[in-house]
Write an enzyme that holds these catalytic residues in place. Structure first.
Site, PDB file in Angstrom:
ATOM      1  N   ASP A  68       0.695  -1.394  -0.075  1.00 46.54           N
ATOM      2  CA  ASP A  68       0.055   0.020   0.025  1.00 46.54           C
ATOM      3  C   ASP A  68       0.798   1.319   0.131  1.00 46.54           C
ATOM      4  O   ASP A  68       0.251   2.234  -0.496  1.00 46.54           O
ATOM      5  CB  ASP A  68      -1.159   0.081   1.157  1.00 46.54           C
ATOM      6  CG  ASP A  68      -1.844  -1.265   1.338  1.00 46.54           C
ATOM      7  OD1 ASP A  68      -2.062  -1.820   0.138  1.00 46.54           O
ATOM      8  OD2 ASP A  68      -2.225  -1.384   2.332  1.00 46.54           O
TER       9      ASP A  68
ATOM     10  N   ARG B  54     -13.602  13.145 -28.629  1.00 46.27           N
ATOM     11  CA  ARG B  54     -12.013  13.607 -29.192  1.00 46.27           C
ATOM     12  C   ARG B  54     -11.696  12.380 -29.997  1.00 46.27           C
ATOM     13  O   ARG B  54     -10.622  12.566 -30.521  1.00 46.27           O
ATOM     14  CB  ARG B  54     -11.186  14.054 -27.852  1.00 46.27           C
ATOM     15  CG  ARG B  54     -11.483  15.388 -27.211  1.00 46.27           C
ATOM     16  CD  ARG B  54     -10.273  15.620 -26.274  1.00 46.27           C
ATOM     17  NE  ARG B  54     -10.424  15.029 -25.215  1.00 46.27           N
ATOM     18  CZ  ARG B  54      -9.629  14.201 -24.381  1.00 46.27           C
ATOM     19  NH1 ARG B  54      -8.343  14.294 -24.781  1.00 46.27           N
ATOM     20  NH2 ARG B  54      -9.942  13.850 -23.176  1.00 46.27           N
TER      21      ARG B  54
END
Ligand code: ADP
Ligand code: F6P
Length: 322
Positions: free
Chosen positions: A127, A211
């Protein structure tokens, strides 16, 4: 000191074995017996520990997981459990402990230190949530595993004009997610530190589609407030998103595997230093990667808060996603 113990606790991470090996081999160097505790605090409480030989730690440097195994244990969180653990260590003539694990494990280590037992912590958790160290053991390997998966997913995503939501681990820390987004070229990233709402994700995907992007990847940290399945359902219900939506929860694949060169080195240096710190009479400290050095920092400082993410990384992720 003549006899110390080493343990791994909490979620396993690649490089834990390299750290165990380094403690044992440095113990031999100093003529100190190193005992291995099996299954974290559960093994402390049941007295499941034995003297480790050099032979027992040979051939483990490159192995993921932990040969000592790990566990989560509720009893050790109680003062009575901690006293019981202390008795087990004292009964065996163990004079110090190296605890290899994440923030929870180091809270346990701190409790033993406060009872007067010498303890040094070694940060090991994919983590990267422990503060005060640039890196914890296992983060680099997990990151590489995530990138490998992201690259593969992008191949199939662009072939089908799909948007992929990819959930990565990290508990309440978004480090793996933000880095995965930057290094894996994701269009969107949502972390507990900077959560992007489901609505915003929908808008960004619609925008990317207009796009003319052939695919879009959104990295979602497991610690955000919404569930990834809920997010997928929401996006599928929106008519303007354009992309076909798929999701992938990378899960425990991120925790396994052979440690990277970086993690082997970090674990080896930290394991060696942990024993040195104990011999120097230091206790209640954690080995921290501080610039180029491995320094002792108070465990209290390492667990006070979740390691913050440098805000520049969020800008980087945004700029590069254009
Ligand atoms: P990690 O070390 O990976 O963060 P956990 O948070 O699950 O993993 O913690 C591992 C173990 O450490 C717990 O199961 C418990 O035995 C011990 N532990 C966690 N928090 C404390 C605490 N506040 N006091 C004493 N022991 C703790
Ligand atoms: O702390 C390491 C970690 O892998 C976290 O990223 C994740 O939230 C948790 O452990 C998963 O725990 P478990 O293996 O008990 O499912």
């Amino acid at each position: 000191m003549k006899r110390i113990a080493v343990m791994t606790s909490g979620g396993d991470s690649p490089g834990m074995n390299a750290a165990i090996r380094a403690v044992v081999r440095n113990g031999l160097e100093h003529e100190i017996e190193v005992w291995g505790v099996r299954q974290g605090y559960a093994g402390i409480l049941s007295g499941d520990m034995h003297k480790l030989t050099s032979f027992e730690v040979s051939g483990i440097l490159q192995r993921g997981g932990t040969i000592l195994q790990t566990a989560r244990n509720e009893e050790f969180k109680t003062p009575a459990g901690q006293q019981k653990g202390l008795r087990q260590l004292n009964q065996r003539g163990i004079e110090g402990l190296v605890c290899i694990g994440g923030d929870g494990s180091l809270k346990g280590a701190l409790a033993l230190h406060r009872l007067g037992f010498p303890v040094v912590g070694v940060p090991a958790s994919i983590d990267n949530d422990l503060d005060g160290t640039n890196m914890s053991i296992g983060v680099d390997t997990a990151m590489n595993t995530i990138l490998d998966s992201l690259d593969r997913i992008r191949d199939t995503a662009s072939s089908h004009t799909r948007a992929f939501l990819i959930e990565v681990m990290g508990r309440n820390c978004g480090y793996l997610a933000i880095m995965a987004a930057i290094l894996g070229g994701a269009e969107i990233v949502s972390t507990p530190e900077r959560e992007i709402s489901m609505e915003e994700i929908g808008k960004s995907l619609a925008d990317a589609y207009l796009r003319g992007k052939s695919h879009a990847v959104a990295v979602i940290a497991e610690g955000v407030s919404y569930d990834i399945n809920e997010l997928a359902a929401y996006l599928r219900g929106k008519s303007d998103v354009g992309f076909d939506i798929r999701l992938s929860i990378l899960g425990h694949v991120q925790r396994g595997g052979s440690p990277s060169a970086f993690d082997r080195l970090l674990a080896t240096r930290m394991g060696v230093k942990a024993l040195e710190f104990l011999l120097e009479g230091k206790s209640g400290v954690m080995t921290a990667l501080d610039g180029r050095e491995i320094s002792p920092i108070p465990i209290e400082d390492a667990i006070k808060r979740i390691r913050p993410i440098n805000p520049n990384y969020f800008d980087l992720a945004r700029i590069l996603a254009r």
